[in-house]
Enzyme design. Structure first.
Site, PDB file in Angstrom:
ATOM      1  N   ARG A   1      13.553 -99.853   1.290  1.00 57.35           N
ATOM      2  CA  ARG A   1      12.644 -99.734  -0.008  1.00 57.35           C
ATOM      3  C   ARG A   1      11.947-100.543  -0.181  1.00 57.35           C
ATOM      4  O   ARG A   1      11.391-101.227  -0.251  1.00 57.35           O
ATOM      5  CB  ARG A   1      12.451 -98.539   0.488  1.00 57.35           C
TER       6      ARG A   1
ATOM      7  N   GLU B   1       4.499 -90.452  -3.844  1.00 58.13           N
ATOM      8  CA  GLU B   1       5.198 -91.611  -4.574  1.00 58.13           C
ATOM      9  C   GLU B   1       3.942 -92.949  -5.127  1.00 58.13           C
ATOM     10  O   GLU B   1       4.569 -93.555  -6.134  1.00 58.13           O
ATOM     11  CB  GLU B   1       5.890 -92.173  -4.490  1.00 58.13           C
TER      12      GLU B   1
HETATM   13  N1  MTE Z   1       5.304 -83.744  -7.925  1.00 54.61           N
HETATM   14  C1  MTE Z   1       5.643 -83.050  -8.939  1.00 54.61           C
HETATM   15  N2  MTE Z   1       5.339 -81.813  -9.565  1.00 54.61           N
HETATM   16  N3  MTE Z   1       7.517 -82.278  -8.690  1.00 54.61           N
HETATM   17  C2  MTE Z   1       8.195 -82.961  -8.213  1.00 54.61           C
HETATM   18  O1  MTE Z   1       9.294 -83.188  -7.516  1.00 54.61           O
HETATM   19  N4  MTE Z   1       7.388 -84.769  -6.082  1.00 54.61           N
HETATM   20  C3  MTE Z   1       8.112 -86.575  -6.122  1.00 54.61           C
HETATM   21  C4  MTE Z   1       6.659 -86.316  -5.109  1.00 54.61           C
HETATM   22  N5  MTE Z   1       5.851 -85.571  -6.668  1.00 54.61           N
HETATM   23  C5  MTE Z   1       7.681 -84.796  -6.633  1.00 54.61           C
HETATM   24  C6  MTE Z   1       6.542 -84.314  -7.295  1.00 54.61           C
HETATM   25  C7  MTE Z   1       8.469 -87.333  -4.783  1.00 54.61           C
HETATM   26  S1  MTE Z   1       9.690 -88.611  -4.978  1.00 54.61           S
HETATM   27  C8  MTE Z   1       7.976 -87.285  -3.130  1.00 54.61           C
HETATM   28  S2  MTE Z   1       8.608 -88.058  -2.495  1.00 54.61           S
HETATM   29  C9  MTE Z   1       6.945 -86.204  -3.255  1.00 54.61           C
HETATM   30  O2  MTE Z   1       6.338 -85.486  -4.048  1.00 54.61           O
HETATM   31  C10 MTE Z   1       7.257 -85.174  -2.121  1.00 54.61           C
HETATM   32  O3  MTE Z   1       6.473 -84.511  -1.871  1.00 54.61           O
HETATM   33  P1  MTE Z   1       5.261 -84.735  -0.700  1.00 54.61           P
HETATM   34  O4  MTE Z   1       6.161 -85.746   0.040  1.00 54.61           O
HETATM   35  O5  MTE Z   1       4.918 -83.403   0.336  1.00 54.61           O
HETATM   36  O6  MTE Z   1       4.067 -85.372  -1.563  1.00 54.61           O
HETATM   37  N1  HPA Z   2      12.288 -92.647   1.654  1.00 55.64           N
HETATM   38  C1  HPA Z   2      13.052 -91.522   1.371  1.00 55.64           C
HETATM   39  N2  HPA Z   2      14.500 -91.009   1.387  1.00 55.64           N
HETATM   40  C2  HPA Z   2      14.033 -91.731   2.668  1.00 55.64           C
HETATM   41  C3  HPA Z   2      13.656 -92.399   2.955  1.00 55.64           C
HETATM   42  C4  HPA Z   2      12.928 -93.174   2.538  1.00 55.64           C
HETATM   43  O1  HPA Z   2      11.915 -93.586   2.776  1.00 55.64           O
HETATM   44  N3  HPA Z   2      14.801 -92.902   4.156  1.00 55.64           N
HETATM   45  C5  HPA Z   2      15.813 -92.329   3.863  1.00 55.64           C
HETATM   46  N4  HPA Z   2      15.034 -91.473   3.583  1.00 55.64           N
HETATM   47 MO1  MOS Z   3      11.002 -88.297  -2.719  1.00 55.26          MO
HETATM   48  S1  MOS Z   3      12.032 -89.964  -4.216  1.00 55.26           S
HETATM   49  O1  MOS Z   3      11.141 -89.722  -1.415  1.00 55.26           O
HETATM   50  O2  MOS Z   3      12.292 -87.235  -2.629  1.00 55.26           O
END
Ligand code: MTE
Ligand code: HPA
Ligand code: MOS
Length: 754
Positions: free
Chosen positions: A307, A716
């Site tokens: 990534r 993210e």
């Molecule tokens: N927001 C909160 N409050 N707590 C979390 O742990 N994780 C982040 C983001 N926002 C997180 C968060 C990460 S690393 C990811 S990948 C996404 O939320 C995952 O949730 P989503 O795919 O439903 O957005």
């Molecule tokens: N993001 C988070 N987790 C993952 C990914 C990614 O792109 N690819 C494999 N695991």
């Molecule tokens: Mo988020 S770092 O893809 O859990």
């Protein structure tokens, strides 16, 4: 029915009534597990003598020889034993598990275990590991055009090295698991994981029992941020193994200090680069080598590196690019997923280079960014077309919101009249690719039950961790069925209800699970539609067509005769009486994803999220401290499903990243021990570190691919914006060499070394 608030978990959280794993009273007969963590980072294991530890109240001590099937918890790359048998690879690696009637007894027993080992020199730095060719896989590469030629032809070439540091996840809820034996070989694993499937799959290999005997249950997480995507599997396997062997419920809960000492973190990256450009600052060639510190086992390091490679050009069209990367094995706890998943580390480098170009040419850094911004029809280095001008649009919009020219003038005038206090401006665009880069993970399921009172239960494989996935899923179902949110309950993530669930990660939670729920709800609606027509005819004598039906507010009526309606509850009851199925399974997979790793070419992302931030900071040159005076963010988000939740995500991500760039330090001693293992020495941002003003505007996108109901992922991408503060600080100190993170000490060092 009671009206549910817009944000489902909010009232539960603020009144302390939300349930977290292993916070409930101990179960009858429950054993507490404590772990013997390796005191050294790298060693040959000679022997472990547990005799003196078998005190009264100690149930058993479990080690590698007790594992029924496989001493292996590696997932993609199978390089990680549950317990090492020959070589200890990091300080904090679990060596044994002590099961006791209470935690104190277990701790006392740990102290009496005799460990014999021969210490080996640890590899700790990227440089040392890279020089020793300690990589999990050979170098990865993405290449477009002919970089060497373009570099030779370029009017200007700059070269540099950029460093970003690690970051502790600092989730409020630490790593924990409760494993509860059931009938036969079954085990219920209540565990703090983002991935029920991975826990089930890996534990089933460790125990040698089928996946269907392992019921993985996640009510919600008290924050994860990537730290429970893969790193949670270890603790679940330890608890699962202990419950399997003892036949009793077992609980593992790491203390904050243990958690911070032994778990992996964000990957530090080191990059070397060369950039070729012309007098206008148009970039012709980008040659970058990214190296990450992956820790002792592969974990997700390869995907994270990938990534980073995919984001090494950020929001800019570069005709000739060579992007190389190596993930290095060191003797630190395995570094792991952390919000952004390598993208922030990749993006930092090109932004650093662009700032250098601006300094070299004495041109405005925003102007250079605009000149190079991706436009509709451009092609990324990995061959995916960019179908929107989101990069340019958000840059222009944020410049307008911040009144950029005026801002520059104000800062210059402030700086001219102050000696010990200086201001600076940082600009941070983002183009973030949405989809798991491991294509097969881009699938998910939902299970919906419509009960005969008209209430609805929705299960997906998605894990609620504070991002309010549950609210978004409920919103989607409410929209399809035309019922109030209060009529919908979003359930925990449980492998029996939704199997083979991908991790809730890569910001795809609402895209994948929201779409699966949409598909399931649509099936139910399609089955109910003919019955609604029949019932309206029976009850009210009105004959309407399917197209004339309106589903809204829990009522179904016709466009023509709005007074004559039936309720969703009545309709469901009628459907049950007519023996029409009221449960549905929805399956979604993200379309058109492919990537050839050998060639470095393909279409890895469903779409991109764009945005841009501008931060204005003030730096005290005598103390090195800074204050963010104002940050403007323009975030392009499709048709947001829920702007307030998205605003929360943008704010949280910005703050988390601001902490990474300026406050959070992870000193490691030469023995491979993390020295900041609790909040007294590890500084995360507090509410007082927020920008004095934070101006967030959410922009609708046009044209490009989006996801459920036109929305885009949000979790993210906004993490990138926090880096604007680091660049603003560097701008305030006249572009001097500045360490990462830009702590007050780092700023003072930068200012004083002239
Ligand atoms: N927001 C909160 N409050 N707590 C979390 O742990 N994780 C982040 C983001 N926002 C997180 C968060 C990460 S690393 C990811 S990948 C996404 O939320 C995952 O949730 P989503 O795919 O439903 O957005
Ligand atoms: N993001 C988070 N987790 C993952 C990914 C990614 O792109 N690819 C494999 N695991
Ligand atoms: Mo988020 S770092 O893809 O859990």
């Amino acid at each position: 029915m009671k009206k549910l608030p817009w944000h489902i978990a909010g009232p539960l959280h603020v009144t302390g009534r939300s349930h977290f794993i292993a916070d409930a009273a101990p179960l009858p007969g429950m054993l507490h597990a404590k772990i013997l963590f390796s005191p050294v980072a790298h060693a040959r294991l000679i022997s472990i003598d547990t005799h003196a530890a078998l005190l009264p109240g100690i149930h058993s001590i479990i080690g590698a020889e007790d594992i029924p099937a496989a001493n292996q918890i590696g997932h993609v790359i199978k390089d990680e034993p549950l317990f090492p048998t020959e070589r200890i690879m990091y300080l904090g690696q679990p060596l044994l598990l002590v099961l006791a009637e209470d935690e104190r007894l277990a701790e006392a027993a740990l102290k009496r275990i005799k460990l014999e080992y021969e210490e080996l020199p640890p590899l700790l730095s990227i440089d040392a590991a890279d020089a020793a060719h300690e990589w999990y896989i050979p170098e990865r590469r993405i290449e477009k055009g002919s970089v060497d030629q373009a570099m030779m032809d370029a009017q200007y070439v700059l070269a540099g090295e950029s460093l970003t540091a690690g970051q502790e996840h600092f989730y409020m809820e630490g790593q924990r698991c409760r494993a509860i034996p059931g009938e036969g070989h079954t085990l219920t694993i209540q565990t703090a994981t983002q991935s029920t499937m991975e826990v089930q799959e890996v534990l089933s290999h460790v125990l040698g029992i089928p996946a269907h005997d392992l019921i993985i249950e996640v009510p919600r997480l008290g924050g994860a941020f990537g730290g429970k995507e893969r790193a949670a599997t270890l603790w679940a396997c330890l608890a699962g193994l202990a419950a399997h062997l003892s036949g009793r419920p077992v609980q593992i809960k790491l203390s904050r200090d243990e958690d911070m000492l032994v778990t992996g973190k964000r990957h530090p990256f080191k990059s070397r680069w060369r950039i070729g450009f012309d007098a206008k600052g148009i970039i012709q060639a980008w040659d970058i080598e990214l190296m990450s510190n992956g820790g002792a086992y592969a974990d997700l390091s390869v995907a994270i590196l990938e990534r980073a490679l995919f984001h090494a050009e950020n929001a800019y069209h570069i005709p000739h690019a060579r992007i190389r990367g190596r993930a290095c094995r060191t003797n630190l706890p395995p570094n792991t997923a952390y919000r952004g998943f390598g993208a922030p580390q990749g993006i930092f480098v090109i932004e650093d280079a662009i700032e250098r170009i601006a300094a070299k040419l004495q041109l405005d850094p925003l102007e250079i960014r605009l000149r190079n911004a991706y436009r509709n029809g451009d092609i990324t280095p990995y061959g995916q077309p960019v179908c929107e001008s989101g990069a340019e649009r958000t840059m222009l919009q944020v410049a307008e919101n911040a009144d950029y020219k005026q801002l520059r003038a104000e800062v210059a005038s402030f700086n001219g009249s102050h000696e010990f206090c200086q201001q600076g401006i940082g600009i941070m665009p983002v183009k973030f690719g949405i989809s798991f880069t491991t294509a097969l993970l881009n699938q998910g399921s939902a299970l919906i039950w419509t009960y005969i009172d008209g209430s609805v239960s929705v299960s997906t494989g998605g894990v609620e961790m504070g991002q309010e996935l549950n609210t978004k899923v409920a919103l989607v179902v409410a929209k399809v069925l035309g019922i109030p949110m209060a009529q919908i309950r979003v359930e925990s993530s449980n492998s029996q209800r939704v199997g083979n669930a991908s991790p809730t990660a890569a910001s795809t939670g609402s895209d994948i699970n929201g779409n699966a729920a949409r598909i399931a709800a649509t099936q139910i609606k399609e089955r109910l539609t003919p019955l609604a027509l029949k019932l309206l005819a029976q009850e009210h004598g009105i004959i309407v067509s399917e197209e004339e039906l309106i589903w809204q507010g829990g009522m179904i009526y016709s466009t023509h005769e709005s007074g004559k309606q039936i309720s969703f509850g009545e309709l469901v009851r009628y459907a049950y009486n007519e023996r029409v199925p009221l449960g549905a399974h929805g399956y979604y997979r993200t379309p058109n994803l492919h990537f050839d790793r050998e060639k470095g070419v393909g279409h890895p992302f469903h779409y991109f999220v764009y945005g841009c931030a501008i931060s204005r900071v003030q730096v005290d040159l005598l103390s090195g401290e800074h204050q963010v005076l104002k940050t403007w963010i323009v975030h392009e988000n499709g048709l947001s499903l829920h702007p307030e939740i998205d605003r929360g995500q943008i704010t949280g991500a910005f703050v988390q990243s601001h902490g990474w760039c300026t406050m959070e330090e992870l000193p490691v001693n030469d023995k491979g021990r993390y020295l900041a293992v609790n909040p007294s020495t590890y500084k995360i941002p507090t509410v007082r570190d927020l920008p004095l003003e934070l101006d967030i505007s959410i922009m609708e996108s046009t044209g490009e691919q989006t996801s459920v109901f036109g929305s885009k992922a949000v979790g993210e991408p906004p993490f990138i914006y926090g880096m604007s503060v680091w660049f603003a600080i560097r701008d305030a100190i006249g572009g001097r060499e500045l360490a990462f993170p830009a702590t007050p000490e780092a700023v003072l060092m930068a200012v004083q070394t002239e």
